[in-house]
Design a protein around this motif. Structure first.
Motif, PDB file in Angstrom:
ATOM      1  N   UNK A   1       0.814  -1.219   0.000  1.00  0.00           N
ATOM      2  CA  UNK A   1       0.000   0.000   0.000  1.00  0.00           C
ATOM      3  C   UNK A   1       0.844   1.265   0.000  1.00  0.00           C
ATOM      4  N   UNK A   2       2.110   1.170   0.408  1.00  0.00           N
ATOM      5  CA  UNK A   2       2.972   2.349   0.466  1.00  0.00           C
ATOM      6  C   UNK A   2       3.643   2.669  -0.872  1.00  0.00           C
ATOM      7  N   UNK A   3       3.637   1.722  -1.795  1.00  0.00           N
ATOM      8  CA  UNK A   3       4.419   1.889  -3.026  1.00  0.00           C
ATOM      9  C   UNK A   3       3.904   3.057  -3.858  1.00  0.00           C
ATOM     10  N   UNK A   4       2.610   3.096  -4.116  1.00  0.00           N
ATOM     11  CA  UNK A   4       2.041   4.155  -4.967  1.00  0.00           C
ATOM     12  C   UNK A   4       2.281   5.529  -4.352  1.00  0.00           C
ATOM     13  N   UNK A   5       2.136   5.630  -3.022  1.00  0.00           N
ATOM     14  CA  UNK A   5       2.361   6.908  -2.354  1.00  0.00           C
ATOM     15  C   UNK A   5       3.798   7.369  -2.553  1.00  0.00           C
ATOM     16  N   UNK A   6       4.736   6.425  -2.424  1.00  0.00           N
ATOM     17  CA  UNK A   6       6.154   6.750  -2.563  1.00  0.00           C
ATOM     18  C   UNK A   6       6.473   7.203  -3.987  1.00  0.00           C
ATOM     19  N   UNK A   7       5.953   6.471  -4.959  1.00  0.00           N
ATOM     20  CA  UNK A   7       6.209   6.813  -6.356  1.00  0.00           C
ATOM     21  C   UNK A   7       5.671   8.196  -6.681  1.00  0.00           C
ATOM     22  N   UNK A   8       4.438   8.451  -6.315  1.00  0.00           N
ATOM     23  CA  UNK A   8       3.820   9.718  -6.688  1.00  0.00           C
ATOM     24  C   UNK A   8       4.388  10.903  -5.920  1.00  0.00           C
ATOM     25  N   UNK A   9       4.777  10.694  -4.668  1.00  0.00           N
ATOM     26  CA  UNK A   9       5.395  11.785  -3.908  1.00  0.00           C
ATOM     27  C   UNK A   9       6.685  12.240  -4.577  1.00  0.00           C
ATOM     28  N   UNK A  10       7.562  11.277  -4.929  1.00  0.00           N
ATOM     29  CA  UNK A  10       8.857  11.657  -5.496  1.00  0.00           C
ATOM     30  C   UNK A  10       8.753  12.041  -6.968  1.00  0.00           C
ATOM     31  N   UNK A  11       7.752  11.516  -7.665  1.00  0.00           N
ATOM     32  CA  UNK A  11       7.513  11.973  -9.031  1.00  0.00           C
ATOM     33  C   UNK A  11       7.127  13.449  -9.020  1.00  0.00           C
ATOM     34  N   UNK A  12       6.323  13.839  -8.054  1.00  0.00           N
ATOM     35  CA  UNK A  12       5.954  15.252  -7.917  1.00  0.00           C
ATOM     36  C   UNK A  12       7.168  16.120  -7.608  1.00  0.00           C
ATOM     37  N   UNK A  13       8.151  15.542  -6.948  1.00  0.00           N
ATOM     38  CA  UNK A  13       9.370  16.282  -6.595  1.00  0.00           C
ATOM     39  C   UNK A  13      10.325  16.436  -7.777  1.00  0.00           C
ATOM     40  N   UNK A  14      10.164  15.580  -8.798  1.00  0.00           N
ATOM     41  CA  UNK A  14      10.991  15.744  -9.988  1.00  0.00           C
ATOM     42  C   UNK A  14      11.884  14.586 -10.364  1.00  0.00           C
TER      43      UNK A  14
END
Length: 473
Positions: free
Chosen positions: A185-198
Motif C-alpha cells: 500500500x505504500x508503493x504508490x504513495x512513494x512513487x507519486x510523492x517523489x515523481x511530484x518532486x521531480x
C-alpha cells in the motif's frame, strides 16, 4: 535605421543570453574552453554510433552545438574559431552512464553504511568524461535533486543528471540509509510523492514482492517514468513480464537459475551459487535472454563493482589517489585479505561478461554504469573510464564499447536526439583524449577536456581538486 539597430542589438543579446552559460567563479575554475566557435582538428573520431573509427577528422562547435564534421584536409574552418590541434588525440562522445550514485561506502564495525558525496562525486563524474548520468537509487533524493538544479544553473560542477527516487525496498539487509516499506500500500504513495518532486525513475531492491513491483511499474508508467531493479526476491523473468524497464548488474544478481526458488523470497547466497554452477551456454540462459529482448527489458552492466580481487588493480581505474587516507587504509587491508582468495567470484565475473555480450549481440539494449558502492574499490570518474576498458577486454569492439557507454544510455533516457553521438546538430557533449584508444585502451584515462553543452572542462584539474577527499564529502 536607429530602431533597426536597436532591434538587432536586442536580438543578438537575446541569442547570447539564451546560449551562453553563466557560471559562478568556483565553477569557472575548471573551465578550460568557453568560446562561441571551437574547432578541434586532426583527431581520431569515435562517434558513438558503433560505426567505423575515422582518422584525420575535424569537429566544429558553434555555441553549444556540433555544427559540422569532416576530413581535416578539406573542411572549412571559421576564421573566428578557437582552434585546438588534436594531432595524436581521440574524440569520443560524452559518456552517458546509468548506474551511478551520489554516495559511497562508509562501513562501521560490522555495519554496512553509506555517506553522501555531494561535492566530490559530481566533479569526479565530469572529470571521468560523464556528461550525463542517472542516479540508480538515492539515499538523499532531495539532495540529488538540488545538486542537479545547481549544476544546471552553473553553481556547481558536474554532469547533467537524471535522478532516481529512494530505493523501494522491504526490510531485509540492515542498511541504515535505506527506507523500508511495510507493505504494498505504500508503493504508490512513494512513487507519486517523489515523481511530484521531480525524479524521473524508480529503483526496486532485493526484498520486494512481485505485487510491490507491479504497483511500482503501473504508477511510474502512468507518469511516463521508468523503473529499474537490483533484484533477488523477484526473478528477472518475473520482473520482465511485469513490465520493468531495466535490470541492473548484468546477470550477476539474477535469481532465475536457482532450483526450487521460493516466490518473493531472497536468498543471495543460493542465487550466486546457482550462477557459479550454471554452464555458460545453458539453455536456461538463452531462454532468459530471449525473454528479456522480447519484452524490451534493458540490461545495465556494472562490471567495475564486481571486478575480482586480483593483482590487476587495488582500486580499478587508479582511483586510490582520490581516497581519504583512512578510507585508503581500510581498502588496502580488505584487498590484502582477499586477493586471489575467491575463485568463484572470478568465474561469475567472466561468465556474466559473456552473457551480457550475448544479450547485446542478440539485439538487447545494453547500457553501462559503475555503482560506486560495494567494498569501496569503485570510485566515481575513475570507474567510468575503467568500465570501457573492461568492455573491450571482454571482447566488445572499441566502437561497440563506446556506443554502450554513450548512445545506448542516451537512448534509454530518451535523449538520443540531442546527445550520445557526435553528429551535426547534436549538443556538443564530447571528450578530447590525449592518445589512441585502438593502440591502448588504457589511454581512456588520459582525458584532457570534457565538453558539456559546448563548454570545455579541464579533466585533470577536476580530478586533482578532490584528491584525498573521497569518504569525507
Amino acid at each position: 535605421m536607429k530602431k533597426y539597430t536597436l532591434f538587432l542589438l536586442a536580438f543578438v543579446l537575446h541569442i547570447f543570453n539564451t546560449y551562453s552559460q553563466q557560471f559562478t567563479d568556483q565553477v569557472k575554475t575548471f573551465v578550460a574552453v568557453k568560446d562561441s566557435v571551437i574547432v578541434i582538428k586532426n583527431i581520431t573520431l569515435i562517434d558513438g554510433t558503433g560505426g567505423a573509427i575515422k582518422n584525420n577528422q575535424t569537429v566544429i562547435i558553434d555555441t553549444n552545438k556540433i555544427q559540422s564534421i569532416g576530413d581535416s584536409s578539406s573542411i572549412k574552418v571559421p576564421s573566428n574559431a578557437k582552434v585546438i590541434d588534436g594531432t595524436g588525440k581521440t574524440v569520443i562522445p560524452g559518456l552517458v552512464m546509468l548506474h551511478e550514485h551520489m554516495f559511497y561506502p562508509q562501513p562501521f564495525e560490522n555495519w554496512f553504511s553509506v555517506g553522501q558525496m555531494t561535492f566530490t562525486f559530481p566533479r569526479l563524474y565530469l572529470a571521468g568524461g560523464v556528461t550525463m548520468m542517472r542516479t540508480a537509487g538515492s539515499i538523499q533524493p532531495q539532495t540529488d535533486l538540488n545538486v542537479k538544479k545547481w549544476i544546471s544553473e552553473g553553481k556547481m560542477t558536474g554532469p547533467k543528471m537524471h535522478i532516481t527516487g529512494p530505493f523501494i525496498e522491504r526490510e531485509g539487509y540492515q542498511i541504515p540509509e535505506l527506507g523500508f516499506i511495510d507493505g504494498t500500500s505504500e508503493v504508490a504513495k512513494l512513487v507519486n510523492y517523489w515523481a511530484d518532486k521531480g525524479v524521473t525513475s524508480f529503483k526496486v531492491y532485493n526484498h520486494i514482492t512481485r505485487k510491490d513491483l507491479k504497483i511500482c511499474v503501473e504508477e511510474a508508467h502512468k507518469r511516463g517514468l521508468k523503473v529499474t531493479g537490483h533484484l533477488c526476491s523477484v526473478t528477472y523473468e518475473e520482473a520482465s513480464d511485469i513490465g520493468i524497464d531495466n535490470l541492473e548488474h548484468g546477470f550477476m544478481v539474477s535469481s532465475d537459475f536457482m532450483e526450487n526458488k521460493e516466490p518473493d523470497m531472497c536468498d543471495p547466497f543460493e542465487a550466486r551459487k546457482a550462477i557459479t554452477v550454471t554452464p555458460e551456454k545453458d539453455e536456461k540462459v538463452g531462454a532468459l535472454i530471449k525473454k528479456l529482448i522480447q519484452n524490451n527489458t534493458v540490461i545495465t552492466t556494472t562490471p567495475v563493482v564486481f571486478e575480482p580481487y586480483t593483482n590487476h588493480e587495488m582500486v580499478p581505474g587508479g582511483g586510490q589517489e582520490a581516497l581519504a587516507p583512512h578510507v585508503l587504509e581500510r581498502i588496502k587491508k580488505t584487498y590484502q585479505r582477499n586477493i586471489n582468495k575467491d575463485s568463484t567470484t572470478t568465474v561469475r565475473f567472466h561468465k556474466n561478461m559473456k552473457w551480457v555480450k550475448r544479450f547485446s549481440e542478440e539485439g538487447g539494449l545494453l547500457v553501462a554504469g559503475t555503482d560506486p558502492t560495494g567494498a569501496g574499490r569503485t570510485v566515481a570518474g575513475y570507474a567510468n573510464q575503467r568500465t570501457i576498458e573492461i568492455l573491450v577486454e571482454a571482447g566488445f569492439s572499441l566502437p561497440e564499447a563506446i556506443k554502450i557507454c554513450t548512445l545506448n544510455g542516451a537512448t534509454f533516457l530518451n535523449q538520443n536526439k540531442t546527445t550520445g553521438t557526435i553528429e551535426p546538430g547534436k549538443t556538443a557533449d564530447l571528450v578530447l583524449i590525449n592518445g589512441n584508444l585502438e593502440k591502448d585502451i588504457k589511454n581512456i584515462r588520459k582525458m584532457e577536456i570534457v565538453f558539456k553543452d559546448g563548454v570545455g572542462f579541464d579533466s585533470r584539474k577536476l580530478f586533482e581538486s578532490v584528491k584525498g577527499k573521497i569518504g569525507l564529502n
